[in-house]
Design an enzyme around this catalytic site. Structure first.
Site, PDB file in Angstrom:
ATOM      1  N   ASP A  24      51.507  61.852  46.569  1.00  0.00           N
ATOM      2  CA  ASP A  24      50.030  61.857  46.471  1.00  0.00           C
ATOM      3  C   ASP A  24      49.389  61.067  47.622  1.00  0.00           C
ATOM      4  O   ASP A  24      48.178  60.872  47.658  1.00  0.00           O
ATOM      5  CB  ASP A  24      49.554  61.328  45.104  1.00  0.00           C
ATOM      6  N   ASP A  28      53.565  53.559  45.687  1.00  0.00           N
ATOM      7  CA  ASP A  28      53.655  53.344  44.235  1.00  0.00           C
ATOM      8  C   ASP A  28      54.878  52.495  43.880  1.00  0.00           C
ATOM      9  O   ASP A  28      55.684  52.136  44.752  1.00  0.00           O
ATOM     10  CB  ASP A  28      53.665  54.683  43.488  1.00  0.00           C
ATOM     11  N   ASP A  97      50.052  39.093  42.042  1.00  0.00           N
ATOM     12  CA  ASP A  97      48.754  38.648  42.539  1.00  0.00           C
ATOM     13  C   ASP A  97      47.883  38.409  41.305  1.00  0.00           C
ATOM     14  O   ASP A  97      47.798  39.265  40.419  1.00  0.00           O
ATOM     15  CB  ASP A  97      48.140  39.741  43.426  1.00  0.00           C
ATOM     16  N   ASP A 192      44.416  34.652  43.891  1.00  0.00           N
ATOM     17  CA  ASP A 192      43.353  35.134  44.758  1.00  0.00           C
ATOM     18  C   ASP A 192      42.141  34.185  44.720  1.00  0.00           C
ATOM     19  O   ASP A 192      41.683  33.814  43.631  1.00  0.00           O
ATOM     20  CB  ASP A 192      42.936  36.522  44.251  1.00  0.00           C
ATOM     21  N   GLU A 248      45.378  31.023  47.128  1.00  0.00           N
ATOM     22  CA  GLU A 248      44.611  31.428  48.303  1.00  0.00           C
ATOM     23  C   GLU A 248      43.325  30.604  48.235  1.00  0.00           C
ATOM     24  O   GLU A 248      42.492  30.812  47.358  1.00  0.00           O
ATOM     25  CB  GLU A 248      44.296  32.919  48.269  1.00  0.00           C
ATOM     26  N   HIS A 321      47.317  41.152  54.226  1.00  0.00           N
ATOM     27  CA  HIS A 321      46.539  42.397  54.167  1.00  0.00           C
ATOM     28  C   HIS A 321      45.078  42.190  54.579  1.00  0.00           C
ATOM     29  O   HIS A 321      44.325  43.151  54.648  1.00  0.00           O
ATOM     30  CB  HIS A 321      46.612  42.958  52.752  1.00  0.00           C
ATOM     31  N   ASP A 322      44.671  40.951  54.804  1.00  0.00           N
ATOM     32  CA  ASP A 322      43.279  40.669  55.198  1.00  0.00           C
ATOM     33  C   ASP A 322      43.147  40.342  56.675  1.00  0.00           C
ATOM     34  O   ASP A 322      42.047  40.041  57.147  1.00  0.00           O
ATOM     35  CB  ASP A 322      42.740  39.458  54.416  1.00  0.00           C
TER      36      ASP A 322
HETATM   37  C1  NOJ Z   1      41.063  37.841  48.843  1.00  0.00           C
HETATM   38  C2  NOJ Z   1      41.936  39.048  48.962  1.00  0.00           C
HETATM   39  O1  NOJ Z   1      43.047  38.728  49.742  1.00  0.00           O
HETATM   40  C3  NOJ Z   1      41.066  40.131  49.544  1.00  0.00           C
HETATM   41  O2  NOJ Z   1      41.817  41.272  49.916  1.00  0.00           O
HETATM   42  C4  NOJ Z   1      40.006  40.487  48.547  1.00  0.00           C
HETATM   43  O3  NOJ Z   1      39.117  41.408  49.127  1.00  0.00           O
HETATM   44  C5  NOJ Z   1      39.213  39.242  48.108  1.00  0.00           C
HETATM   45  N1  NOJ Z   1      40.057  38.099  47.869  1.00  0.00           N
HETATM   46  C6  NOJ Z   1      38.482  39.523  46.830  1.00  0.00           C
HETATM   47  O4  NOJ Z   1      39.375  39.606  45.769  1.00  0.00           O
END
Ligand code: NOJ
Length: 548
Positions: A24, A28, A97, A192, A248, A321-322
């Site tokens: 898809d 996953d 997470d 998070d 985080e 990922h950010d």
């Molecule tokens: C931090 C996360 O790493 C990010 O990807 C997310 O957009 C924000 N917190 C909000 O949850």
């Protein structure tokens, strides 16, 4: 702190982009399970799984509508259980997470709250009026609910309302949910934006910046009850299990970190700090690129190494990922991609703390550099584009150039498994474009090549297991004013490690201190048998004396 946590190397999976098993176009859980042997071969110990819970995906799973269910696109709870069991059978741990600063607006608690069910009435922040705070993803932090006829508070997108942690029932719900996952056998939590959970008593206007808003982070980070709530969480949940935790912590300072991650504060094991992440961005508008200064990078990383030593624990990361890909930021993703990717690994992994590897980093994956806004998927990127280009503040060309450097999507393109169709990620149409360089950069090419970035990472991970002292050595920076070389020593009893990294594409000179005469080369990204005073472009070498 427990020994296994100190020694663990952690690997982050962004499930959406890791491996699709059913065609898809979205990664996953079955896909992850299939690839666990690859991670076990790499030698990592813990997998941090970005959110896999049920979610409408406004922010790719960081907006959860049911904490005890799995996102449909990712599979079922049975798939999760199978993944966990397979991971454990391979000696891999799974760190979930935990996104509890906010939920999705489609979470039952929020639906009941906006419909004024008394039990849930105070689960979120409601107000008859607004203030001038601006949200992380643009616009005001307040959104009007026609059902409740009040505004609710959201630090991120309007579909991510913030939970009211001052309400003991909210805390109990969160702790019960965490217990549910611990009882299932998960091995930890990455929390998070946990530094944002405690809000101020009053939501007073702040000083506006160029966006006409006052940034919400300045008002809610490290709030008045945050440490109290984390200690409560520790007492009620964390302390009962043998698990690993990392917070985080946006806007964390050293004094705050000594609480969050202190050895005797009973909160978390470690935190992610962000001081060095903004080094290649202009202060005004995170979208502008600037040349990072090595001296600044050294100053920041050294400060965290020195000031946490013996009191708290660091987490070591370049990527997640950010953030854009590190080899495109602090390395050279063109001529010296392989050398600089290896050099960056050396520079980070020999510091004190727990190293994190973000999927694809071990292959030297680079920024996506999309040149059409239609290729982007990330809410933060799309909102910023709308705001800046839509309102004529920036030209389209300018903005695209900046996004190619700094958008979060640079790290979210699918894992490059093979040189075949869609990089072996999916048989269908990938949810986001695959980086065109997959025919050259992929796991298939690297796993069996002893000189590859993958095998270099494997070697570094192995060294951490071999030399107990890598986790204990004390850090000392050399040549703080050099813009070219990052050199540090690690000292412990009569053992010493000397880590030498050339951050440039030119050769550099460095002669060893005299007592370093008879040394062992611990690792070298140019496969040197003996040290040479002339360092090649992006060369990294680690030397050891009396290593045990
Ligand atoms: C931090 C996360 O790493 C990010 O990807 C997310 O957009 C924000 N917190 C909000 O949850």
């Amino acid at each position: 702190m427990k020994d296994w946590i100190k020694k663990a190397v952690i690997y982050q999976i962004y499930p959406r982009s890791f491996k699709d098993s059913n065609g898809d176009g979205v990664g996953d859980l079955v896909g992850i399970t299939e690839k666990l042997p690859y991670l076990s071969n790499l030698g990592v110990d813990v997998i941090w799984l970005s959110p896999v819970y049920k979610s409408p995906n406004e922010d790719n799973g960081y907006d959860i509508s049911d904490y005890e269910d799995i996102m449909e696109e990712f599979g079922t709870m049975a798939d999760f259980d199978k993944m966990l069991e397979t991971a454990h059978s391979l000696g891999l741990k799974i760190m979930m997470d935990l996104v509890v600063n906010h939920t999705s607006d489609e979470h039952k608690w929020f639906i009941e709250s906006k419909n004024k069910n008394p039990k849930y009435s105070d689960y979120y922040f409601w107000s008859d009026s607004t203030n001038n705070w601006g949200a992380f993803f643009g616009g005001s932090v307040w959104e009007y609910s026609p059902e409740r006829k009040q505004y609710y508070f959201h630090a991120f997108a309007p579909k991510q309302p913030d939970l009211n942690w001052d309400n003991p029932c909210v805390r109990k719900e969160v702790f019960d949910m965490m217990t549910y996952w611990c009882e299932k056998g998960v091995d930890g939590f990455r929390m998070d934006v946990i530094s944002l959970i405690s809000k101020p008593e009053k939501f007073c206007d702040g000083v506006p910046d160029s966006s006409r808003y006052s940034h919400v982070a300045d008002h809610i980070a490290n709030g008045r009850h945050v440490h109290e709530y984390l200690r409560e969480m520790n007492k009620n949940v964390l302390s009962k299990y043998d698990i690993i935790t990392v917070g985080e912590t946006a806007c964390v300072t050293i004094p705050e970190a000594l609480y969050y991650a202190g050895f005797d504060t009973n909160e978390l094991n470690m935190v992610f700090q962000f001081d060095n992440m903004g080094l290649d961005r202009e202060k005004i508008g995170k979208w502008a690129k600037k040349r990072p200064q090595l001296t600044e990078l050294k100053k920041i990383l050294s400060k965290w190494q020195e000031e946490l030593y013996g009191k708290a624990w660091n987490s070591l990361y370049w990527n997640n990922h950010d953030q854009p890909r590190v080899v495109s930021r602090f390395g050279n993703d063109d001529k010296y991609r392989i050398e600089s990717a290896k050099m960056l690994a050396v520079c980070l992994h020999f510091m004190q703390g727990s190293p994190y590897i973000y999927q694809g980093e071990e292959l030297g994956m680079t920024n996506a550099k999309f040149d059409d806004i239609k290729d982007y998927r990330d809410i933060e990127t799309l909102n910023a584009y709308k705001e800046l280009v839509g309102k004529g503040i920036m030209s389209q060309e300018d903005m695209l150039e900046r996004l190619a450097f700094s958008s979060r999507d640079n790290a979210r393109t699918p894992m490059q498994w093979t040189s075949g169709e869609n990089a072996g990620f999916t048989n269908g149409t990938p949810w986001i474009k695959i980086n065109e360089n997959y025919t050259e950069i992929n796991a298939e090419n690297q796993v069996n090549d002893s000189n590859s970035i993958f095998n270099f990472y494997k070697k570094i991970i192995g060294l951490r297991k071999k030399y107990e002292i890598i986790t204990e050595l004390k850090y000392e920076l050399l040549l703080p004013n050099s813009e070219e070389l990052y050199i540090y020593k690690r000292l412990y009893k009569n053992s010493e490690l000397l880590v030498i990294c050339n951050f440039t594409s030119e050769t550099q000179e460095f002669s060893l201190p005299e007592y370093f005469d008879s040394t062992e080369i611990v690792i070298s990204n140019y496969n040197r048998a003996a040290y040479s005073n002339t360092l090649a472009p992006y060369e990294a070498v680690v030397l050891g004396v009396n290593l045990q």
